[in-house]
Structures are given as structure tokens and as C-alpha cells.
Design an enzyme around this catalytic site. Structure first.
Site, PDB file in Angstrom:
ATOM      1  N   ARG A 182       0.952  -1.269   0.231  1.00 12.91           N
ATOM      2  CA  ARG A 182      -0.063   0.036   0.070  1.00 12.91           C
ATOM      3  C   ARG A 182       1.012   1.131   0.032  1.00 12.91           C
ATOM      4  O   ARG A 182       1.752   1.267   0.566  1.00 12.91           O
ATOM      5  CB  ARG A 182      -0.880   0.093   1.369  1.00 12.91           C
ATOM      6  CG  ARG A 182      -1.794   1.116   1.506  1.00 12.91           C
ATOM      7  CD  ARG A 182      -3.162   1.211   0.524  1.00 12.91           C
ATOM      8  NE  ARG A 182      -4.004   1.830   0.852  1.00 12.91           N
ATOM      9  CZ  ARG A 182      -5.155   2.112   0.217  1.00 12.91           C
ATOM     10  NH1 ARG A 182      -4.963   1.758  -1.219  1.00 12.91           N
ATOM     11  NH2 ARG A 182      -6.017   3.032   0.506  1.00 12.91           N
TER      12      ARG A 182
ATOM     13  N   THR B  48      -9.845   0.341  -9.817  1.00 15.21           N
ATOM     14  CA  THR B  48      -8.872  -0.550  -9.290  1.00 15.21           C
ATOM     15  C   THR B  48      -8.804  -1.926  -9.933  1.00 15.21           C
ATOM     16  O   THR B  48      -9.738  -1.646 -10.743  1.00 15.21           O
ATOM     17  CB  THR B  48      -9.226  -0.718  -7.632  1.00 15.21           C
ATOM     18  OG1 THR B  48      -9.664   0.510  -6.980  1.00 15.21           O
ATOM     19  CG2 THR B  48      -8.588  -1.862  -7.010  1.00 15.21           C
TER      20      THR B  48
ATOM     21  N   ASP C 158      -7.722   8.298   0.054  1.00  9.85           N
ATOM     22  CA  ASP C 158      -8.497   7.438   0.807  1.00  9.85           C
ATOM     23  C   ASP C 158      -8.179   7.630   2.587  1.00  9.85           C
ATOM     24  O   ASP C 158      -8.895   6.986   3.234  1.00  9.85           O
ATOM     25  CB  ASP C 158      -7.836   5.836   0.590  1.00  9.85           C
ATOM     26  CG  ASP C 158      -8.624   5.366  -0.401  1.00  9.85           C
ATOM     27  OD1 ASP C 158      -9.625   5.780  -0.980  1.00  9.85           O
ATOM     28  OD2 ASP C 158      -7.979   4.244  -0.959  1.00  9.85           O
TER      29      ASP C 158
ATOM     30  N   SER D 146      -8.162   1.338   3.277  1.00  8.74           N
ATOM     31  CA  SER D 146      -8.517   0.523   1.828  1.00  8.74           C
ATOM     32  C   SER D 146      -9.762  -0.237   2.210  1.00  8.74           C
ATOM     33  O   SER D 146      -9.793  -0.777   3.126  1.00  8.74           O
ATOM     34  CB  SER D 146      -7.387  -0.184   1.246  1.00  8.74           C
ATOM     35  OG  SER D 146      -7.708  -0.963   0.030  1.00  8.74           O
TER      36      SER D 146
ATOM     37  N   GLY E 127     -13.828  -1.609  -7.046  1.00 11.71           N
ATOM     38  CA  GLY E 127     -15.236  -1.155  -6.623  1.00 11.71           C
ATOM     39  C   GLY E 127     -15.413  -0.283  -5.704  1.00 11.71           C
ATOM     40  O   GLY E 127     -16.645  -0.209  -5.161  1.00 11.71           O
ATOM     41  N   GLY E 128     -14.243   0.236  -5.097  1.00 18.67           N
ATOM     42  CA  GLY E 128     -14.173   1.497  -4.294  1.00 18.67           C
ATOM     43  C   GLY E 128     -15.009   0.686  -2.925  1.00 18.67           C
ATOM     44  O   GLY E 128     -14.706  -0.464  -2.563  1.00 18.67           O
TER      45      GLY E 128
HETATM   46  N1  GLY Z   1      -8.199   3.078  -3.618  1.00 17.87           N
HETATM   47  C1  GLY Z   1      -9.386   2.090  -3.191  1.00 17.87           C
HETATM   48  C2  GLY Z   1      -9.004   1.324  -2.030  1.00 17.87           C
HETATM   49  O1  GLY Z   1      -8.021   1.033  -1.331  1.00 17.87           O
HETATM   50  O2  GLY Z   1     -10.049   0.964  -1.287  1.00 17.87           O
END
Ligand code: GLY
Length: 555
Positions: free
Chosen positions: A93, A366, A408, A437, A457-458
Site C-alpha cells: 500500500r 482498481t 483514501d 483501503s 469497486g471502491g
Molecule cells: N483506493 C481504493 C481502496 O484502496 O479501497
């Protein structure tokens, strides 16, 4: 047989593969782009293992799906090692640069400055993907980093063709792409959305990948590439330093593990919220004997479990290296029983009756892929640059499209930011911290079956993975699982977002009578990539979500 199924499924607009005739172990790759899937299969056929294939697929997706993930982004790779049956999470990350601070996206009056955390270099965290790929290759792979990065380098040099989907994504981010001359040069055609069939070549990215292949992580985080990344970001108003890049470290974490009936569920730990939320929801469903209920009651219970797990996400979750996350409590059966106690099967629980904070769905972009090799090594990986095309900023000479993952974080803890997002103190910005995330690469396994799954999908990622787990447990085929309509509740806004087909007219009536507010999204969402192995027959099936343009291959 194989060919017939392919032709049949392609005619349905699906990409999936089943080889029912083969009793011997098979390998499989399902990813969001045919070129990336083929890269993974080629590496497996060259004698690489699932981890080699994962590096090849990740790097190739970075080239051919620039709106979803990339070398300027990060992700989580969930690995299963067949030799000792262990599971490990590689956390690549992004982290906040050292000059980042809690209020960096606020104006002098304390209001969030629109777009600052979304467009341009100030929105970018320090990337983790290059370090993760070098680590996975060195520690777990059989082939060299040069060999596994070769397909991505070739794709960057030779180019790939613009599709309708690429056009949609580029159109959505056109203005931001135009604001970065290097990004516009690569991803647009004469500063406009490219025509279908136009070839996107990325010679600078190919050279960056060559530096990574030859020098390992140092090829990206030190030396010439790092210099160009820092000069490029600082010249455009960013805050990255050479030290930020040199200091970047991946983390190796213990996955979150739960039990749902006879299935062991293995998913990712913080800084993802996915594993904890999934286990919480599954524990609630199990506590309330989900499988004995009728269809509409199941859906009501699923919605109520989502509401409660997402309330906890907003309240408690952040980077566990910085804040204390009560993982054991949140994933325990006893806690789920406590959460389930006020679920009323005859009416919904208004979210504002649950103490907590406000959260809003996001239009993240993503990607995900799932791989198994013939020895049983597995990878589920979800990777991201956040919004489509990330920050839309490319530091000149690098070909690296930077993420906008800083969005985020909670820009202003406790209060909605410009995009309606709210989070708790646990997810406020701190230098060196990873942003929370929703990415949820997951394995499930019983004595009879195993599945490797995940999706972009967020904030809806976690509920999509939940639906897929329930459908696999229910005995649905890979194609049925990735095709099934989806619905989502995330505590706030207090509504059920759904795809057409999620509820029959009668079910919708019952849910409305129970107080649920239903919102038809009028379009599909997600891009699930799934591999299922029947452990008894050794048959492997795989499917790529018909909502995307991916491909699954089993052989
Ligand atoms: N940027 C998408 C996530 O990490 O949830």
C-alpha cells in the site's frame, strides 16, 4: 470441450473457462485484461509458479489498464504457499510522504479544498507496487525478475489498443489528464480521448520497468528513476522527497482468518478494512442461521450485516502500524452475536440509531486478479491507483502515472470532505502512514472446494466479495458467481444500492415494507475475477466478470 465452452461463453459476453475432461491439476489466471491474463499463463507455461505469474500479471495490468492500477500505485497480494499450506499478505500500500500532515487538504478556514486530494502530485502517496513486485519475485518466485517483467516491458514498448472502456475512463478524467503534459502525451491522442483502436505506447514506462528488472526495487526507489519522480512531482507542486522513496518498505502481514460453516475464509488485514468487515458480516450471518432462511429474509439479513460492519469500518479502522485496531474483538463470533442482537427481521434498523460516523461510496478504480498454479500455490491480488488514471499526473521522463490514494485518508476526521467521505481519527493523515483501503483479495476453502476471488469497486468491494463467498458456498458455478446481480449497504447513506435483477418485484415490496430505501443504480458495478477448484475432482473453473473486458484461462 474447452473450445466449445469458450465460444458459448464469449457469445454471452462472458469470459470463463472450464475443462471438465482434465483430471490432473490445472493452472488458471483470471484478470481484468486479456493481455495480462495471457502474460500470466505464458509465465506459468515457462515454468514459473503462481507468484512469478502474479508479478507478470501485476506489471502487465500496470501497462494495459492504466486507469486501474500501476507502478505509481499500490495493492495487496494474498499468497498461499502450497509447500507448507501457509498464507501471507504482502502489503504494498502507498504511504503518506514525510511532508504530509493532517490538514494538508484544508484551506485556512478549515474547509476541504476540492480536488486537491484527487488530481495532481499532491494527491499521490509513495507507491508500493514496484517494491512489492521485487519482493514477491525474489522471495517466492522461481524465475528472474527480468523474465517475469518481460511481458509488461513488451506491452509498454509495442503498445496496446484503446477499447471502448478505455475511452470511457479517459473521458471521465480528460481535464485532469490534459493538466499533465506527460500524461496527455501518453494517454491522449492530440490532447483528446483517443479513438478506438489507437495504440498507446509507453517507452518511458518500459525504461522504468527495465530499471526495476535489472536493479530490483532500487531501480525505482533510488537513482535515475527516483530523481525524475521527485523532480517531476516537486516542479508541479508536490511534496515527495528522495528520502520518501528510499524509505519505502512493503509490509508482510498475517491475513485475517474467519470460519463460515465448513469454509475457512482468508482475507487481508489493515490497512485494508476488507478482511475484518467480511468476517464480521459472515459471523453475523452464521449467528442468525442465514442458510435456513427464505430468500427475502436472507437479503434483509445481508443488508443488516453490511450496515453494522460498515459502521465499524468508519469507527475503528486505519493503519494498524499507527493506531490500535481491535482486530480480535471485531472478528470474534461473540462480537458478531452482540451486533446481531438488535437485528429485527420484520424491519430495518435506521443507521442513525447506530452510534457512528458518516461514510459515502466512492467512484474508485482498481483491479483484481486470481491465480493458481499446478502445485496449488495461489495468489489473490487487488491493486489500485484509486480514481480512474489515479492523480492523472506523470512525472516527465518516467512514464509512471501516480496514484491519488491520499484521498483514501480522512481529509478532515469526523467531517465530510469534498466528496462526502468521512472517517474517524484512526484514518487521519500522518507522515509514513498507510491510508485505509477496501481492497479485499480473499481465499475461501473447505474440504471439498477452494476459491480465489476479488474485485475493484471502491467501498462496494467488500460487499461484492461477500456476495461471491455466499454464492460459492451455495454451490454456484464460477460464471454464475461473477454474473450474479449485486446489492450494497454501507451504513450511510442509509440506502440499499442495487443492480437490476438483485430483487424480484415481490422481494423489493417486502424490503420496502420493512423500511429499506432501495436505489437502483441503473448500471452494473465491479469486475470480479474468480478461480474455483473442486478438490475432489480436481476440476478448475475460472471466470472474469462480464461487466469488464477481462479474460479467464484454465489449462
Ligand atoms: N483506493 C481504493 C481502496 O484502496 O479501497
Amino acid at each position: 470441450m474447452l473450445k466449445i465452452i469458450f465460444i458459448f461463453l464469449f457469445s454471452l459476453g462472458l469470459s470463463a473457462c472450464d475443462d471438465y475432461d482434465s483430471p490432473k491439476p490445472q493452472h488458471a489466471v483470471a484478470s481484468a485484461h486479456p493481455i495480462a491474463t495471457q502474460a500470466g499463463i505464458d509465465i506459468l507455461n515457462q515454468g514459473g509458479n503462481a507468484f512469478d505469474a502474479a508479478v507478470a500479471v501485476s506489471a502487465t495490468l500496470a501497462v494495459v489498464e492504466p486507469y486501474s492500477s500501476g507502478m505509481g500505485g499500490g495493492g495487496f497480494w494474498l499468497l498461499h504457499l502450497a509447500n507448507d499450506q501457509s498464507d501471507v499478505m504482502i502489503d504494498g500500500r502507498e504511504v503518506a510522504p514525510q511532508k504530509a500532515h493532517r490538514d494538508m487538504y484544508l484551506d485556512q478556514s478549515g474547509n476541504v479544498i476540492p480536488k486537491l486530494s484527487i488530481d495532481g502530485p499532491l494527491s499521490a502517496g509513495i507507491p508500493g507496487q514496484p517494491a512489492a513486485l521485487a519482493h514477491i519475485s525474489k522471495k517466492y518466485g522461481k524465475l528472474s525478475l527480468q523474465e517475469v517483467l518481460a511481458p509488461a516491458i513488451k506491452a509498454a514498448q509495442q503498445g496496446f489498443k484503446v477499447s471502448k472502456y478505455y475511452q470511457t475512463m479517459a473521458g471521465f478524467r480528460l481535464q485532469a489528464l490534459q493538466a499533465s503534459p506527460a500524461a496527455a502525451e501518453i494517454f491522449l491522442e492530440d490532447n483528446k480521448v483517443p479513438a478506438i483502436g489507437y495504440t498507446i505506447k509507453q517507452p518511458d514506462l518500459a525504461n522504468t520497468l527495465i530499471a526495476l528488472a535489472e536493479q530490483g526495487a532500487a531501480g525505482f526507489y533510488k537513482g535515475k528513476v527516483a530523481g525524475a519522480l521527485v523532480t517531476g512531482t516537486q516542479t508541479a507542486g508536490g511534496i515527495w522527497s528522495l528520502k520518501d522513496l528510499a524509505d519505502y518498505k512493503i509490509a508482510t502481514r498475517k491475513p485475517i482468518v474467519g470460519q463460515f460453516g465448513e469454509f475457512k475464509v482468508t482475507s487481508v488485514a489493515p490497512p485494508s478494512s476488507g478482511g475484518i468487515a467480511l468476517v464480521t458480516m459472515l459471523n453475523i450471518l452464521e449467528d442468525r442461521k442465514w442458510s435456513t432462511l427464505g430468500l427475502v429474509d436472507r437479503k434483509h439479513l445481508i443488508i443488516e450485516s453490511m450496515r453494522r460492519a460498515y459502521r465499524d469500518r468508519a469507527m475503528y479502522l486505519g493503519d494498524s502500524d499507527f493506531v490500535s485496531v481491535p482486530v480480535a474483538r471485531l472478528t470474534s463470533k461473540a462480537y458478531a452475536k452482540q451486533l446481531a442482537v438488535d437485528i429485527d427481521m420484520s424491519k430495518m434498523t435506521p443507521s442513525n440509531r447506530l452510534p457512528g460516523l458518516d461514510v459515502e461510496a466512492k467512484g474508485n478504480h482498481t483491479t483484481h486478479f486470481s491465480i493458481i498454479d499446478r502445485l496449488g500455490n495461489r495468489v489473490a491480488a487487488t491493486l489500485s491507483v484509486n480514481y480512474p488514471f489515479g492523480s492523472c499526473f506523470v512525472p516527465p521522463g518516467t512514464g509512471v502515472l501516480l496514484n491519488d490514494e491520499m484521498d483514501d485518508f480522512s481529509a478532515k476526521p469526523g467531517k465530510p470532505n469534498a466528496y462526502g467521505l468521512v472517517g474517524a481519527k484512526a484514518n487521519e493523515i500522518q507522515p509514513g502512514k498507510r491510508m485505509l483501503s477496501s481492497m479485499s483479495p480473499t481465499f475461501i476453502e473447505s474440504d471439498d472446494k477452494l476459491a480465489i476471488l476479488g474485485t475493484p469497486g471502491g467501498s462496494r468491494i467488500i460487499t461484492m466479495v461477500l456476495h461471491s463467498i455466499l454464492n460459492v458456498v451455495d454451490g454456484k458455478s464460477a460464471v454464475e458467481v461473477v454474473t450474479a446481480p449485486r446489492f450494497h449497504h454501507q451504513y450511510l447513506p442509509d440506502e440499499v444500492q442495487y443492480e437490476e435483477g438483485s430483487f424480484s418485484a415481490e422481494e423489493a415490496n417486502v424490503l420496502v415494507l420493512r423500511g429499506h430505501r432501495l436505489r437502483n443504480l441503473k448500471s452494473g458495478y465491479g469486475n470480479m475475477q474468480l478461480v474455483i477448484v473442486d478438490k475432489k475432482t480436481k476440476q478448475t473453473t475460472a471466470a472474469s466478470d462480464p461487466r469488464g473486458e477481462g479474460l479467464a484461462i484454465v489449462e
